[in-house]
Design a protein around this motif. Structure first.
Motif, PDB file in Angstrom:
ATOM      1  N   GLY A 181       0.782  -1.223   0.000  1.00 12.64           N
ATOM      2  CA  GLY A 181       0.000   0.000   0.000  1.00 12.64           C
ATOM      3  C   GLY A 181       0.808   1.264   0.000  1.00 12.64           C
ATOM      4  O   GLY A 181       0.238   2.351   0.099  1.00 12.64           O
ATOM      5  N   ASP A 182       2.127   1.158  -0.092  1.00 16.21           N
ATOM      6  CA  ASP A 182       3.025   2.310  -0.109  1.00 16.21           C
ATOM      7  C   ASP A 182       2.899   3.105   1.187  1.00 16.21           C
ATOM      8  O   ASP A 182       3.622   2.864   2.132  1.00 16.21           O
ATOM      9  CB  ASP A 182       2.775   3.181  -1.338  1.00 16.21           C
ATOM     10  N   ARG A 183       1.976   4.039   1.244  1.00 16.66           N
ATOM     11  CA  ARG A 183       1.826   4.868   2.444  1.00 16.66           C
ATOM     12  C   ARG A 183       0.568   4.528   3.246  1.00 16.66           C
ATOM     13  O   ARG A 183       0.326   5.160   4.282  1.00 16.66           O
ATOM     14  CB  ARG A 183       1.769   6.345   2.050  1.00 16.66           C
ATOM     15  N   ASN A 184      -0.240   3.597   2.788  1.00 14.29           N
ATOM     16  CA  ASN A 184      -1.446   3.242   3.526  1.00 14.29           C
ATOM     17  C   ASN A 184      -1.463   1.737   3.773  1.00 14.29           C
ATOM     18  O   ASN A 184      -0.959   0.959   2.980  1.00 14.29           O
ATOM     19  CB  ASN A 184      -2.694   3.676   2.760  1.00 14.29           C
ATOM     20  N   GLU A 185      -2.061   1.360   4.867  1.00 18.00           N
ATOM     21  CA  GLU A 185      -2.161  -0.050   5.225  1.00 18.00           C
ATOM     22  C   GLU A 185      -3.554  -0.609   5.018  1.00 18.00           C
ATOM     23  O   GLU A 185      -3.750  -1.824   5.040  1.00 18.00           O
ATOM     24  CB  GLU A 185      -1.755  -0.245   6.694  1.00 18.00           C
ATOM     25  N   GLU A 186      -4.540   0.259   4.788  1.00 18.10           N
ATOM     26  CA  GLU A 186      -5.918  -0.207   4.702  1.00 18.10           C
ATOM     27  C   GLU A 186      -6.151  -1.061   3.465  1.00 18.10           C
ATOM     28  O   GLU A 186      -6.714  -2.155   3.545  1.00 18.10           O
ATOM     29  CB  GLU A 186      -6.881   0.992   4.686  1.00 18.10           C
ATOM     30  N   VAL A 187      -5.705  -0.582   2.299  1.00 19.78           N
ATOM     31  CA  VAL A 187      -5.999  -1.291   1.061  1.00 19.78           C
ATOM     32  C   VAL A 187      -5.285  -2.628   1.015  1.00 19.78           C
ATOM     33  O   VAL A 187      -5.855  -3.644   0.605  1.00 19.78           O
ATOM     34  CB  VAL A 187      -5.623  -0.414  -0.154  1.00 19.78           C
ATOM     35  N   SER A 188      -4.031  -2.659   1.426  1.00 22.87           N
ATOM     36  CA  SER A 188      -3.302  -3.927   1.384  1.00 22.87           C
ATOM     37  C   SER A 188      -3.944  -4.965   2.299  1.00 22.87           C
ATOM     38  O   SER A 188      -3.990  -6.152   1.972  1.00 22.87           O
ATOM     39  CB  SER A 188      -1.839  -3.701   1.777  1.00 22.87           C
ATOM     40  N   ARG A 189      -4.476  -4.544   3.420  1.00 19.85           N
ATOM     41  CA  ARG A 189      -5.127  -5.493   4.323  1.00 19.85           C
ATOM     42  C   ARG A 189      -6.460  -5.975   3.754  1.00 19.85           C
ATOM     43  O   ARG A 189      -6.816  -7.152   3.889  1.00 19.85           O
ATOM     44  CB  ARG A 189      -5.340  -4.840   5.685  1.00 19.85           C
ATOM     45  N   LEU A 190      -7.200  -5.083   3.138  1.00 19.81           N
ATOM     46  CA  LEU A 190      -8.457  -5.507   2.525  1.00 19.81           C
ATOM     47  C   LEU A 190      -8.202  -6.516   1.412  1.00 19.81           C
ATOM     48  O   LEU A 190      -8.913  -7.520   1.288  1.00 19.81           O
ATOM     49  CB  LEU A 190      -9.196  -4.286   1.976  1.00 19.81           C
ATOM     50  N   LEU A 191      -7.188  -6.272   0.608  1.00 20.08           N
ATOM     51  CA  LEU A 191      -6.868  -7.205  -0.464  1.00 20.08           C
ATOM     52  C   LEU A 191      -6.415  -8.541   0.104  1.00 20.08           C
ATOM     53  O   LEU A 191      -6.753  -9.607  -0.414  1.00 20.08           O
ATOM     54  CB  LEU A 191      -5.786  -6.615  -1.356  1.00 20.08           C
ATOM     55  N   GLN A 192      -5.666  -8.489   1.162  1.00 19.74           N
ATOM     56  CA  GLN A 192      -5.187  -9.715   1.795  1.00 19.74           C
ATOM     57  C   GLN A 192      -6.340 -10.575   2.289  1.00 19.74           C
ATOM     58  O   GLN A 192      -6.310 -11.799   2.174  1.00 19.74           O
ATOM     59  CB  GLN A 192      -4.284  -9.314   2.966  1.00 19.74           C
ATOM     60  N   CYS A 193      -7.382  -9.947   2.789  1.00 18.14           N
ATOM     61  CA  CYS A 193      -8.502 -10.685   3.363  1.00 18.14           C
ATOM     62  C   CYS A 193      -9.482 -11.186   2.318  1.00 18.14           C
ATOM     63  O   CYS A 193     -10.236 -12.117   2.587  1.00 18.14           O
ATOM     64  CB  CYS A 193      -9.238  -9.801   4.373  1.00 18.14           C
ATOM     65  N   THR A 194      -9.527 -10.575   1.149  1.00 18.56           N
ATOM     66  CA  THR A 194     -10.591 -10.892   0.200  1.00 18.56           C
ATOM     67  C   THR A 194     -10.115 -11.524  -1.092  1.00 18.56           C
ATOM     68  O   THR A 194     -10.891 -12.222  -1.753  1.00 18.56           O
ATOM     69  CB  THR A 194     -11.370  -9.618  -0.166  1.00 18.56           C
ATOM     70  N   MET A 195      -8.883 -11.319  -1.488  1.00 15.15           N
ATOM     71  CA  MET A 195      -8.500 -11.672  -2.844  1.00 15.15           C
ATOM     72  C   MET A 195      -8.492 -13.182  -3.059  1.00 15.15           C
ATOM     73  O   MET A 195      -8.801 -13.656  -4.160  1.00 15.15           O
ATOM     74  CB  MET A 195      -7.134 -11.088  -3.170  1.00 15.15           C
ATOM     75  N   GLY A 196      -8.144 -13.952  -2.045  1.00 15.38           N
ATOM     76  CA  GLY A 196      -8.187 -15.392  -2.209  1.00 15.38           C
ATOM     77  C   GLY A 196      -9.597 -15.900  -2.451  1.00 15.38           C
ATOM     78  O   GLY A 196      -9.820 -16.785  -3.282  1.00 15.38           O
ATOM     79  N   ASP A 197     -10.550 -15.323  -1.747  1.00 15.92           N
ATOM     80  CA  ASP A 197     -11.935 -15.736  -1.945  1.00 15.92           C
ATOM     81  C   ASP A 197     -12.453 -15.309  -3.311  1.00 15.92           C
ATOM     82  O   ASP A 197     -13.218 -16.036  -3.948  1.00 15.92           O
ATOM     83  CB  ASP A 197     -12.815 -15.134  -0.855  1.00 15.92           C
ATOM     84  N   VAL A 198     -12.070 -14.132  -3.742  1.00 14.02           N
ATOM     85  CA  VAL A 198     -12.497 -13.669  -5.064  1.00 14.02           C
ATOM     86  C   VAL A 198     -11.936 -14.583  -6.139  1.00 14.02           C
ATOM     87  O   VAL A 198     -12.627 -14.939  -7.104  1.00 14.02           O
ATOM     88  CB  VAL A 198     -12.059 -12.212  -5.285  1.00 14.02           C
ATOM     89  N   LEU A 199     -10.679 -14.985  -5.992  1.00  8.42           N
ATOM     90  CA  LEU A 199     -10.088 -15.905  -6.962  1.00  8.42           C
ATOM     91  C   LEU A 199     -10.844 -17.224  -6.998  1.00  8.42           C
ATOM     92  O   LEU A 199     -11.132 -17.763  -8.072  1.00  8.42           O
ATOM     93  CB  LEU A 199      -8.610 -16.138  -6.618  1.00  8.42           C
ATOM     94  N   ALA A 200     -11.176 -17.761  -5.819  1.00  9.12           N
ATOM     95  CA  ALA A 200     -11.924 -19.018  -5.773  1.00  9.12           C
ATOM     96  C   ALA A 200     -13.274 -18.887  -6.467  1.00  9.12           C
ATOM     97  O   ALA A 200     -13.734 -19.821  -7.124  1.00  9.12           O
ATOM     98  CB  ALA A 200     -12.104 -19.453  -4.320  1.00  9.12           C
TER      99      ALA A 200
END
Length: 1414
Positions: free
Chosen positions: A882-901
């Motif tokens: 997320g470069d300077r933010n932690e919110e987006v990287s954490r949201l992607l971490q929590c959801t992207m595996g499920d979206v891929l499935a």
């Protein structure tokens, strides 16, 4: 059109038939309403409004809609009736527009809404791409429609614009290719965070307050009591207070009170009263008495801002204005008016045509207003000195622009100009002209007449040739910016020198050679990122030279540049430094890193002016002796071949504060002084990656000002205790990768120490650092820790503690309680044997990861790692920065595996499902993705779609700067594409064509250097979420995969990264080493790395011989039990491994019955013998893998399995002792923590949604009795069964959750706070021993004990895994109870008969899973 007319007619004719049956279904879907949703509005009893012309196909579909999470409305029957679905399926150009009312609230900033609260202002309108705003307004009886992009500005749509086509164009530009998918996404209400339509313009109270305040209040003029109080209309607009002479009317005389420089004060004698005073000797005063406290505070707040201004400035930027308030024209003292980022129009009372009423206006900013043409009415404003018209799509300037004789600054950047009118040359006072990012093919000749112009900004145009002789006639221009022009040639047709040019910027062009010897007054030259092989300059006045990232083998400058102070020649092919470099007498900063230098001249090192020398990544073998004391402060010599430093180095470089000699071959370091007393000022010393031993530590004592010491990956056997105690001001110490057995206890003398990193050693005793007052981070992972002796309390400053990789470490409960306040605690969990392990997946790949904050206060890098993804023969890994933010990287971490499935279910084409995964994740970021963004990389290991049981392939997709490297035969193979403007010329050209403003640091609008990101949707269309997708077949020569963020690969090359991992082998230790090396090489940012070890080859075979068919023994049960059995050798499961437990001694037979009944299978009972499926490996798949028969009944002892009740984060009420031992256990169960009278089972359910693994199951059959291999209409899609039992090993426990119960599990009070929640270390790691079980407890609701505990009462929703040895007893106990009603049978309609986009209930479960993760 004809088709739409016929459809509308059929819809009208079907109304009567539908009201009997179908209307009831739609009534239930609409929240109990029984009105026809196709013809009536929400909550209306009146007759339906007449439908618009049949050709438009407009129909209001729903009202009182419930937006539950991010569930797409097209996937739910509650959103569309059968009639609507049939109409939508008829043509991909039909769709749904979500129309919001004026009071529609925005979703929460954390992501899409998950509340099911009804929102009556949201309506779905069915229409086609040909439907215009005019037609929609006529049907809805509204005045107009408004468009809001990315939660930002709101503009009124023209009557001829087509809303649905706008949505389709938006989605297509994002990256969607399939028209049906575009149709589906367009109807998703989550899209409203990016594009939203309103039927009325939303009211923004804050905007109204700052634009205009008015009301009728009691007013008195003057400070004396002679004047009486009277009710008057009062207006605060712009810079003035306006008081009407007549109550409730503006027809009489208006009293204007300028407030800039005046005063606004509270009148204490009266309640809610303010005194307004103007400035100057003729000051006037008005008293205004407000009715309410809210009015008083609102007026006081706004007036205080006005009086505090030093100039008469009115800032109305970003207000979505179409015209200024008419009252603003009364403010005749306004000199500066900022209207950027609005939608100003020419006509209207407050339009641009009336701006000549501002008699004193000097500065007008109309940038980003979408004007399309130059507003000629501005040419009548003779007082203007500054005019900003950037990014308005202007293609030509009017001739009347010559009337602006007072104009000094004109900004026309980001338009479509290719020429300038001759009348522009009459602006003799124009000194600054911005023409960047237009379409000029050459420098306009009219600039010759602008004698006051000294700076020319023409970056991002189409100038391919620069003729220096043409500049001779522009003697007034001193600075020229020609960045990003595609410049190929710089020539001069005459020998006459160019004497007036002092600064030239030629960065990011296509120059191969550059001769500027005729520019004899040149002081500053920027020519980075060209293809220069030759560079010739004049040295008379040269002060600064930036020529990095070229192909320079030499640089010719004559005469010697004695004024030169800063020179950057890094990343070229220099084999030696020219002599003039040493002769330059004022050079202070020299960067020659990443070249081919074999030596540095002795005269250079002895320079009396040089203060910073960067010479890393060269071929230096020795360093010349220093002749005298030198002023050098910073020296970087990393990645060379140095074996030693000069003996007198430190006591002749007394000003040296930073020294980096990492990645050399040093065996010793020189002493700090010749005597015991040292004058060293060294503060940062980096010695990582050498051959230093413990004897070198004694030589560090003289550097008593040392704050940072990195000695990682050397040959240290110990660190002398007496020497460490002398480094009293040490703040950061890194001793990783050595052979240390202990950290000296004298480390407690370093009172300022805040970071201790000592991973990958042989340390068995925890260092005594927990009593240091400033300690923040302690990393002793990958050591031989056995126990930790702690003080009574830990320092409050401790933020991170890493104890992973210590296999023998045992932590007591008191220790765990002391650790409970640490925000990031990393511990091992014991390996648990799961079905996936037995099937051989664990032998195919395993991973390790590392994340380090560096000198940043927060960690903005997150990791996703799932070794057993989907059907347990796949894996998914990702890294998000997320470069300077932690919110987006954490949201992607929590959801992207499920979206891929989920996306894999809809398509078997790798480029399609990977691209859609990124685009869907981008949408799911919600409001968090409007202004924030992140680089993302996702790797998916899977079988080839053409051969489901064949060899593996690796599909990689990425946006931004995260990168993936595959090691094949010991060599790096890049799998990703870096979407940086500096490194991707195609993306640079795309962004330029979209008329983005690229700042001098190569950032889009000054925000990001990336052209593709997830999030940052407000930068659309310049920054897109569409990823680069690449699939690489894996072979036995592939050894491992490395994932890293930008900071890692900026400092560690691909080849060094591969060599590093080859030397370490252990994935976790290798990832740690990569991050440590990056920090030692100078990285101060967040750094993250994932290493995936691949073991794909013939020796990975895990096949077993097929077993004979076993008859089922024992009486049949009323309903089959879903027995989850590991098909491997049961002897590998140990009862003390933490995954097995006994019957609770207090569990009654009835409780057993209810527990077992809750696990009733949804499949139909099957009779007859069942054969155990033959287990095959991925290298030798079975011939038909789709005909596996489920295990429905097992005889006693046939398959000794586990009986374990696994509630999520549950607590067993039993007679347990305080040490966590059961009455029948001899050792505490791992993952089970006793807390008084309750026993807590630590179960990590984080991200278990995408760890679904179902055992062999019988697939539903179609009407012909054949096996349906699809599950939907998508060919070759990969199916996850909806109601199968999910087996997930987490935190040393075996978690069994029925698929249909996942939603209930996430709604459980004890688990709702964990699902989708980011762990404090910023990582999601599934099931591996690198995961931290304590972090799960820390993220859960706290109890007094520091851990969480669910109610002791057993939850009937929890599942049972019944061993065959007890199955018979369980069935006998169940006979006395009512049989459990099985789940609903599969629908009789085959999946192929349902439309994949609009009606596939089988996707609801999977959608639920990752919707709740946010």
């Amino acid at each position: 059109m004809k088709d739409e007319i016929n459809t509308a007619r059929s819809l009208r004719s079907a109304d009567a038939d539908r009201q009997n049956g179908a209307e009831a279904e739609d009534g239930r879907a609409g929240g109990g309403a029984t009105l026809n949703p196709a013809l009536r509005e929400a909550g209306c009893d009146r007759a339906p409004a007449p439908v618009a012309r049949a050709g438009t196909g407009i129909r209001v579909l729903k009202r009182n809609m419930k937006r539950n999470g991010s569930r797409g409305c097209v996937n739910r029957k509650t959103r569309f009736g059968s009639r609507e679905r049939d109409w939508l399926k008829g043509d991909a150009q039909r769709g749904c527009v979500c129309l919001y009312g004026a009071s529609e609230p925005q979703p929460p900033a954390s992501g899409p809404q998950t509340s099911s609260t009804a929102q009556p202002d949201l309506k779905l309108v069915l229409c086609s791409t040909n439907t215009t705003v005019e037609e929609l307004c006529a049907q809805r009886d509204v005045q107009g429609l408004y468009l809001q992009l990315h939660g930002d500005l709101i503009r009124r749509l023209d009557p001829s614009e087509r809303p649905l086509q706008m949505v389709y164009d938006y989605l297509t530009a994002m990256g969607y290719d399939d028209p049906l998918r575009v149709q589906q996404e367009a109807a998703n209400s989550d899209l409203s965070c990016m594009i939203r339509f309103y039927s009325e313009k939303p009211v923004n109270a804050d905007q109204q307050e700052r634009t205009l305040l008015k009301g009728v209040f009691s007013v008195r003029k003057g400070k004396t009591q002679l004047h009486k109080w009277a009710e008057r209309q009062v207006i605060l607009c712009g810079t003035s207070l306006i008081v009407a002479s007549v109550k409730d009317s503006l027809t009489g005389k208006m009293h204007i009170l300028p407030l800039v420089g005046g005063k606004v004060e509270e009148v204490k004698r009266r309640q809610h009263c303010l005194m307004f005073s103007s400035a100057g000797p003729q000051a006037q005063t008005y008293y205004v008495n407000f009715d309410t406290l809210a009015d008083y505070q609102r007026w006081h707040r706004q007036a205080s801002k006005v009086v505090s201004q030093t100039i008469s400035l009115v800032d109305l930027s970003c207000y979505s204005l179409e015209e200024v308030p008419e009252y603003l024209f009364y403010c005749q003292d306004v000199t500066h008016l900022n209207l950027r980022h609005n939608f100003m129009r020419l006509d209207g009372p407050g339009g641009l045509v009336n701006f000549n009423r501002f008699a004193q206006l000097r500065s007008l900013n109309l940038s980003h207003n979408g004007l399309g043409t130059f507003p000629e009415s501005v040419c009548e404003m003779q007082t203007l000195t500054e005019l900003y018209l950037s990014c308005n799509g202007i293609s030509c300037l009017p001739d009347r622009i010559g009337n602006l004789q007072s104009l000094q600054t004109l900004s026309l950047d980001g338009n479509r100009l290719d020429s300038l009118p001759e009348e522009l040359g009459s602006l003799v006072q124009l000194s600054s002209l911005g023409l960047s990012f237009n379409d000029f093919p050459q420098i306009p000749g009219v600039l010759e007449r602008l004698c006051a112009l000294d700076k020319l900004s023409m970056a991002g145009n189409r100038v391919e040739t620069l003729d220096l002789s043409g500049l001779l006639r522009m003697t007034h221009i001193k600075s020229i910016d020609l960045r990003l022009n595609g410049l190929r040639c710089v020539k001069s047709e005459t020998l006459e020198p160019v004497k007036h040019l002092t600064q030239l910027d030629l960065r990011d062009n296509q120059l191969t050679s550059l001769d500027l010897s005729s520019t004899c007054s040149l002081e500053t030259l920027y020519c980075q990122r060209n293809q220069l092989g030759f560079l010739t300059l004049s040295g008379f006045t040269l002060r600064t030279l930036h020529a990095s990232n070229n192909r320079l083998s030499t640089v010719n400058i004559y005469p010697v540049p004695n004024q030169l102070t800063h020179m950057d020649l890094s990343r070229n092919v220099l084999e030696y430094l020219p002599d003039w470099v040493c002769d330059s007498r004022k050079i202070e900063v020299l960067d020659v890193s990443h070249n081919l230098l074999s030596e540095l001249p002795a005269r250079l090192l002895s320079s009396l002016s040089l203060r910073k020398l960067l010479a890393g990544n060269n071929r230096l073998e020795r360093l010349s002796d220093l002749l005298d004391h030198i002023p050098l402060e910073t020296l970087d010599l990393q990645h060379n071949k140095l074996k030693e430093l000069p003996e007198s180095f430190f006591y002749k470089a007394l000003n040296l504060k930073y020294l980096n000699v990492s990645a050399n071959a040093l065996e010793t370091i020189p002493p700090s002084s010749q005597s015991e007393e040292s004058l060293s000022t060294l503060q940062e010393l980096y010695l990582t990656g050498n051959n230093l031993n413990e004897n070198c530590a004694a030589l560090l004592v003289g550097h008593q000002n040392l704050r940072v010491l990195h000695m990682a990956y050397n040959q240290l056997l110990s660190f002398p205790a007496s020497k460490l105690s002398k480094l009293e001001v040490l703040e950061e110490l890194n001793l990783s990768g050595n052979k240390l057995k202990a950290i000296p206890s004298t480390v407690s003398s370093c009172k300022r120490l805040h970071t201790l990193i000592a991973h990958s050693n042989h340390i068995s005793v925890f260092p005594e650092v927990l009593n240091l007052p400033e300690i923040k981070l302690v990393d002793v992972s990958c050591n031989e820790q056995t126990e930790i002796l702690l003080p009574d309390s830990l320092p409050s400053t401790l933020q991170e503690l890493d104890l992973t990789g210590n296999s023998s470490l045992i932590l007591e409960h008191r220790t765990l309680n002391l650790f409970s306040h640490i925000s990031t605690l990393k511990l091992d969990q014991k390996p648990a044997v799961t079905a996936g392990d037995v099937q051989g997946t664990s032998t195919l790949w395993d991973h390790g990861y590392a994340e380090m904050c560096g000198q940043r206060n927060k960690l903005c890098v997150s990791v996703l790692a799932v070794d057993r993804f989907g059907d347990s023969t796949e894996a998914a890994y990702g890294i998000f920065d997320g470069d300077r933010n932690e919110e987006v990287s954490r949201l992607l971490q929590c959801t992207m595996g499920d979206v891929l499935a989920e996306e894999i279910r809809h398509s078997s084409v790798d480029s399609v499902y990977m691209c859609n995964t990124f685009l869907t994740s981008h949408r799911k970021l919600g409001m968090a993705g409007q202004k924030l963004g992140a680089s993302a990389l996702l790797c998916y290991i899977h079988h080839e779609s053409s051969e489901p049981g064949g060899y593996f392939s690796l599909t990689v997709a990425n946006v931004g700067t995260c990168q993936a490297v595959l090691c094949r035969d010991g060599q790096p193979l890049a799998l990703s594409k870096v979407f940086s403007l500096e490194q991707c010329s195609e993306e640079m050209e795309r962004v330029k064509l979209a008329k983005a403003i690229i700042t001098e640091d190569n950032k889009v609008s000054g925000v990001t250097c990336c052209s593709r990101l997830l999030g940052c949707s407000y930068l659309f269309p310049w920054v897109l979420p569409k990823p680069w997708v690449h699939t690489e077949p894996l072979c036995s020569q592939d050894e491992f995969l490395i994932l890293g963020n930008k900071a890692l690969f900026q400092k560690v090359s691909y080849q060094e990264a591969v060599s590093t991992v080859l030397a370490v082998r252990d994935p976790r230790a290798a990832a740690k080493k990569l991050c440590t090396l990056a920090q030692s090489y100078g990285c101060r940012d967040n750094v993250g790395a994932v290493v995936v070890a691949l073991h794909i080859g013939e020796d990975s075979c895990t096949c077993e011989p097929p077993l004979l068919t076993v008859e089922a023994r024992g009486p049949p049960a009323p309903t089959p039990l879903p027995i989850t059995v590991s098909p491997g050798d049961p002897a590998t499961l140990s009862s003390s491994s933490g995954i097995a437990s006994e019957f609770n001694s207090e569990m009654s037979a009835s409780e057993v019955g209810s527990e077992a009944g809750s696990t009733a299978s949804d499949e139909h009972p099957s009779s007859g013998p069942t054969a155990r499926p033959e287990r095959r490996c991925s290298l030798h798949p079975a011939a038909t893998s789709c005909n596996a028969v489920p295990v429905t009944s097992l005889g006693p002892g046939a398959h000794p399995a586990l009986f374990q009740r696994q509630p999520s984060s549950a607590t067993f009420s039993s007679n347990h002792s305080d040490n966590g031992l059961d009455s029948d256990d001899e050792a505490p169960l791992e993952g089970v923590i006793s807390n008084g009278s309750k026993l807590e089972v630590e179960v990590d359910i984080h991200c278990c949604a995408f760890q679904l693994r179902s055992g062999p199951s019988e697939r539903p059959k179609d009407l012909d009795g054949r096996h349906d291999l699809r599950g939907s209409d998508f060919p070759k899609s990969k199916v996850r069964r909806q109601n199968s039992v999910v087996v997930s090993a987490t935190n040393g426990c075996l978690l069994a959750v029925c698929g249909r119960e996942i939603t209930d599990l996430k709604k459980s009070p004890s688990t709702s706070s964990l699902f989708g929640k980011k762990l404090s270390n910023g990582s999601v790691v599934a099931l591996e021993d690198s995961h931290n079980i304590i972090e799960v407890a820390l993220e859960a609701p706290k109890k007094k004990s520091g851990y969480f505990a669910a109610p002791a009462q057993q939850d009937p929703e929890d599942q049972l895994i019944v061993p065959p040895s007890l199955e018979q007893d369980v069935r006998e106990q169940l006979r006395g109870h009512s049989p459990v009603v099985p789940g609903p049978p599969p629908p009789s309609t085959p999946p192929s008969a349902r439309h994949p986009n609009w009606d596939h209930p089988s996707t609801v479960l999977q959608q639920d899973v990752y919707d709740t993760a946010l």
